[in-house]
Design a protein around this motif. Structure first.
Motif, PDB file in Angstrom:
ATOM      1  N   ARG A 343       2.956  -2.290   4.510  1.00 25.28           N
ATOM      2  CA  ARG A 343       2.676  -2.411   3.082  1.00 25.28           C
ATOM      3  C   ARG A 343       3.731  -3.328   2.479  1.00 25.28           C
ATOM      4  O   ARG A 343       4.918  -3.010   2.462  1.00 25.28           O
ATOM      5  CB  ARG A 343       2.709  -1.053   2.395  1.00 25.28           C
ATOM      6  N   TRP A 365      -1.173  -4.667   4.001  1.00 28.48           N
ATOM      7  CA  TRP A 365      -1.567  -4.372   2.610  1.00 28.48           C
ATOM      8  C   TRP A 365      -0.774  -5.334   1.744  1.00 28.48           C
ATOM      9  O   TRP A 365       0.446  -5.392   1.814  1.00 28.48           O
ATOM     10  CB  TRP A 365      -1.212  -2.927   2.320  1.00 28.48           C
ATOM     11  N   GLU A 366      -1.475  -6.110   0.909  1.00 24.66           N
ATOM     12  CA  GLU A 366      -0.808  -7.015  -0.043  1.00 24.66           C
ATOM     13  C   GLU A 366      -1.138  -6.571  -1.461  1.00 24.66           C
ATOM     14  O   GLU A 366      -2.271  -6.174  -1.748  1.00 24.66           O
ATOM     15  CB  GLU A 366      -1.270  -8.456   0.154  1.00 24.66           C
ATOM     16  N   GLU A 367      -0.167  -6.702  -2.360  1.00 23.07           N
ATOM     17  CA  GLU A 367      -0.421  -6.314  -3.747  1.00 23.07           C
ATOM     18  C   GLU A 367       0.283  -7.236  -4.721  1.00 23.07           C
ATOM     19  O   GLU A 367       1.238  -7.951  -4.365  1.00 23.07           O
ATOM     20  CB  GLU A 367      -0.004  -4.864  -3.994  1.00 23.07           C
ATOM     21  N   ILE A 404      -6.159  -5.134   3.129  1.00 21.43           N
ATOM     22  CA  ILE A 404      -6.223  -4.484   1.813  1.00 21.43           C
ATOM     23  C   ILE A 404      -5.611  -5.398   0.762  1.00 21.43           C
ATOM     24  O   ILE A 404      -4.487  -5.900   0.928  1.00 21.43           O
ATOM     25  CB  ILE A 404      -5.468  -3.138   1.809  1.00 21.43           C
ATOM     26  N   TRP A 405      -6.334  -5.613  -0.331  1.00 17.86           N
ATOM     27  CA  TRP A 405      -5.778  -6.186  -1.556  1.00 17.86           C
ATOM     28  C   TRP A 405      -5.501  -5.021  -2.506  1.00 17.86           C
ATOM     29  O   TRP A 405      -6.408  -4.244  -2.805  1.00 17.86           O
ATOM     30  CB  TRP A 405      -6.739  -7.150  -2.241  1.00 17.86           C
ATOM     31  N   SER A 406      -4.267  -4.905  -2.976  1.00 20.99           N
ATOM     32  CA  SER A 406      -3.926  -3.825  -3.905  1.00 20.99           C
ATOM     33  C   SER A 406      -3.687  -4.396  -5.295  1.00 20.99           C
ATOM     34  O   SER A 406      -3.031  -5.432  -5.456  1.00 20.99           O
ATOM     35  CB  SER A 406      -2.673  -3.085  -3.425  1.00 20.99           C
ATOM     36  N   ARG A 435     -12.710  -7.634   2.328  1.00 22.97           N
ATOM     37  CA  ARG A 435     -11.571  -6.733   2.463  1.00 22.97           C
ATOM     38  C   ARG A 435     -11.702  -5.514   1.558  1.00 22.97           C
ATOM     39  O   ARG A 435     -12.548  -5.454   0.678  1.00 22.97           O
ATOM     40  CB  ARG A 435     -10.265  -7.477   2.173  1.00 22.97           C
ATOM     41  N   ALA A 438      -7.560  -1.481  -3.147  1.00 23.77           N
ATOM     42  CA  ALA A 438      -6.811  -0.246  -3.356  1.00 23.77           C
ATOM     43  C   ALA A 438      -5.896  -0.382  -4.558  1.00 23.77           C
ATOM     44  O   ALA A 438      -5.685  -1.476  -5.098  1.00 23.77           O
ATOM     45  CB  ALA A 438      -5.986   0.098  -2.111  1.00 23.77           C
ATOM     46  N   ALA A 465      -4.973   5.860  -2.415  1.00 23.47           N
ATOM     47  CA  ALA A 465      -3.583   5.723  -1.973  1.00 23.47           C
ATOM     48  C   ALA A 465      -2.695   6.520  -2.917  1.00 23.47           C
ATOM     49  O   ALA A 465      -2.781   6.369  -4.141  1.00 23.47           O
ATOM     50  CB  ALA A 465      -3.168   4.258  -1.955  1.00 23.47           C
ATOM     51  N   SER A 496       0.742   6.466   0.587  1.00 25.95           N
ATOM     52  CA  SER A 496       1.322   5.125   0.556  1.00 25.95           C
ATOM     53  C   SER A 496       2.822   5.112   0.294  1.00 25.95           C
ATOM     54  O   SER A 496       3.469   4.077   0.503  1.00 25.95           O
ATOM     55  CB  SER A 496       0.593   4.258  -0.481  1.00 25.95           C
ATOM     56  N   CYS A 542       2.604   5.785   5.014  1.00 27.10           N
ATOM     57  CA  CYS A 542       3.476   4.623   4.854  1.00 27.10           C
ATOM     58  C   CYS A 542       4.789   5.088   4.224  1.00 27.10           C
ATOM     59  O   CYS A 542       4.909   5.144   2.988  1.00 27.10           O
ATOM     60  CB  CYS A 542       2.782   3.597   3.967  1.00 27.10           C
TER      61      CYS A 542
END
Length: 592
Positions: A343, A365-367, A404-406, A435, A438, A465, A496, A542
């Motif tokens: 993450r 996971w990218e945000e 995952i796009w957060s 994708r 989240a 999450a 998460s 995570c």
């Protein structure tokens, strides 16, 4: 590139129309015809924001022997890429403005186009060439670029950049956040040359729900018109040709019996794309990521995310990540822990990390940095957030390791918050339908031994999450093995964030949080694992966080002193007892 040279020099260029904002960035900058502008840049520290009044961006010599400037680029330099806080002791706590200067010699070919591309600069940036403003960019973690084809001199040019990392209430993140506000040009700067008509953007992944259909699209720049496009995967003996429409766009789909990427087999294919005037190559992997009820499926098989949260920091030198070596330090530590998932908290991290993680078999996971106190009532916030989300997805949409796009972290449910994040969820799916979407929650209800997820945003997400620090910020309402997570949303659940703070080498009781001992942190991890085992909806965990990291909000002078101590590793890379607890848990988990 033989026709571009970086030399020292000074010259002024023609006046050109004002460009107000950075242009959309190219896909796959690393695969372009470019030269690096990294290295030592001359700098001026502008403590009181007087540089524009004094027209530092012109950097003009005095007009006569009696005239003088009250500034000079002559004496001090900073290394680009890199934050300024770690490069000079006097700037360790600096939040303000620094002007950067680089002198270039350009010798371009007829019909060639030139762009200056920044991997990132924190937080607000103005870019000038030969005294004229190219444009501005806001955001500390996404790339931006400006075309300079019509504005550069043949010969010497001055590139001057104003970087301002002062926190603002309507910024993303806002005034307060739990990490260090490193300032500067923190990622690579490149000068890119393209043909007049070039491949600006493309998307190539497995079609959603299909294991043998590659689908995507390609866009030439500036709607240059119809051209022939050849797309090939030489290792798979695949080659297809297409023709763009009058706007330079084409969508495609074709059968391809490719080997799918996974953590145990991170297969990447060389992809070659050729237009009538341009060619570009990069390695791309293909995989499926889906949810079915509360199952999380990778390539159609159930997967459990054995994760770790990572900040983009090298704590040993108190600095931002700025090189491939820095990235490998973090990823090798995650591999040793036994992770298959990372993450990237709480912002888009260096492109090196995303690409290397994919090569090494990490799901990611990218945000974007919508964190806690962002003002969702501000009419500007939606636009800023959408721009950051767009730039993150544009850069990394062909990275199959990203699953995952957060949209946010730890935001409080409210009408404006719900509206903005729902708009971002819809925007994400429009840009990339392949994708999962989240957001990390930290607002829950409690009933006896139950923790209840009822955030209305859950309806718009693909998975749930939860950031929950049981045993640290929140006392256990029942024995850890008796805690139940409850929700009406039948979706995969990821814990998460969880953990506790401890100072490496501080040993003693495991009975109380106030001891700040390794033993207490280890006990918290063991208790959380007991909670995990009794929750059937759980599809990943995570821990927070890989290593201790700097944060001005952590003010306990004995145990924190400006550091968040939740790391499984100390700031020097030493393993705390909790590290071994998580490693053993991951090693015995059956799914991937």
């Amino acid at each position: 590139m033989n026709n571009l040279f970086i030399l020292l020099g000074l010259t002024l260029g023609p006046v050109f129309p004002l460009l107000t904002v950075a242009q959309p960035t190219m896909t796959n900058v690393a695969g372009r015809n470019s030269i690096s502008l990294n290295g030592d840049w001359q700098t001026i520290v502008d403590w009181y924001d007087r540089g524009e009044q004094r027209r530092i961006y012109l950097d003009e010599p005095p007009k006569n022997k009696n005239a003088f400037n009250e500034y000079s680029f002559a004496d001090e330099t900073l290394t680009v890429p890199g934050d300024w806080n770690s490069q000079r002791a006097t700037l360790e706590y600096y939040e303000g403005i620094i002007w950067y200067k680089k002198e270039l010699h350009l010798d371009t070919k007829p019909g060639e186009r030139l762009f200056i591309h920044f991997g990132a600069a924190n937080y607000r940036t103005k870019v000038y060439l030969n005294g004229q403003l190219l444009g501005v960019h806001e955001g500390g973690f996404t790339p931006f670029q400006f075309e300079v084809t019509d504005h550069a001199n043949k010969g010497l040019n001055k590139l001057i950049v104003k970087v301002d990392n002062r926190r603002i209430s309507d910024g993303i993140p806002a005034l307060n956040f739990d990490w260090w506000n490193y300032g500067g040009i923190t990622r690579d700067v490149s000068l890119i040359a393209t043909p007049a008509s070039y491949i600006a953007d493309y998307f190539i992944q497995l079609k959603k729900g299909s294991q043998d259909t590659i689908a995507g699209w390609l866009q030439l720049n500036d709607n240059e018109g119809s051209e022939n496009i050849a797309l090939s995967l030489p290792d798979a003996n695949i080659r297809h040709t297409f023709r763009t429409d009058a706007d330079g766009y084409v969508s495609f789909a074709f059968h391809a019996g490719v080997e799918r990427w996974s953590p145990s087999n991170p297969k990447l294919y060389q992809v070659e794309i050729t237009s009538d005037h341009d060619q570009i190559r990069e390695k791309i992997g293909f995989r499926n990521i889906d949810v079915k009820g509360d199952e999380l499926l990778l390539n159609g098989e159930p997967v459990f995310l054995k994760g770790i949260s990572i900040h983009e920091e090298i704590p040993q030198r108190k600095s931002r990540v700025s090189s491939e070596a820095d990235v490998m330090q973090l990823l090798l530590q995650a591999r040793e822990l036994g992770c298959n998932f990372i993450r990237t908290a709480h912002y888009p991290q260096h492109e090196y990390l995303i690409r290397k993680a994919e090569e090494m078999g990490f799901m990611v996971w990218e945000e974007i940095p919508i964190w806690q106190g962002v003002d969702f009532t501000s009419p500007e916030i939606t636009g800023k957030a959408q721009a950051m989300l767009r730039d993150m997805i544009t850069r990394d949409k062909n990275r199959c390791g990203v699953i995952i796009w957060s949209l946010s972290n730890e935001t409080r449910p409210a009408p404006d918050r719900n509206r903005v994040l729902r708009e971002l969820a819809s925007f994400s799916r429009t840009m990339d339908p392949t994708r999962l979407i989240a957001s990390a929650f930290d607002q829950f209800k409690y009933s006896g031994n139950k923790i209840i997820i009822d955030d209305p945003l859950s309806e718009d997400l693909d998975l749930l999450a939860a950031n929950k620090y049981m045993g640290w910020y929140t006392p256990w309402p029942a024995g850890p093995g008796n805690i139940r997570w409850e929700t009406t949303y039948k979706k995969p659940l990821i814990i998460s964030e969880f953990g506790a703070e401890a100072v490496y080498g501080n040993h003693g009781t495991a009975d109380t949080a106030s001891s700040w001992t390794e033993e207490y942190q280890a006990k918290v991890m063991e208790d959380n694992i007991r909670m995990f085992r009794s929750n059937l909806q759980l599809r990943g965990v995570c821990p927070w966080v890989l290593a201790d990291f700097r944060s001005p909000t952590r003010m306990h002078s004995t145990y924190q002193n400006g550091w968040n101590r939740k790391g499984l590793l100390s700031e020097y890379g030493e393993k705390k007892k909790a590290w071994y607890i998580i490693r053993d848990y991951f090693s015995t988990h059956s799914r991937l």
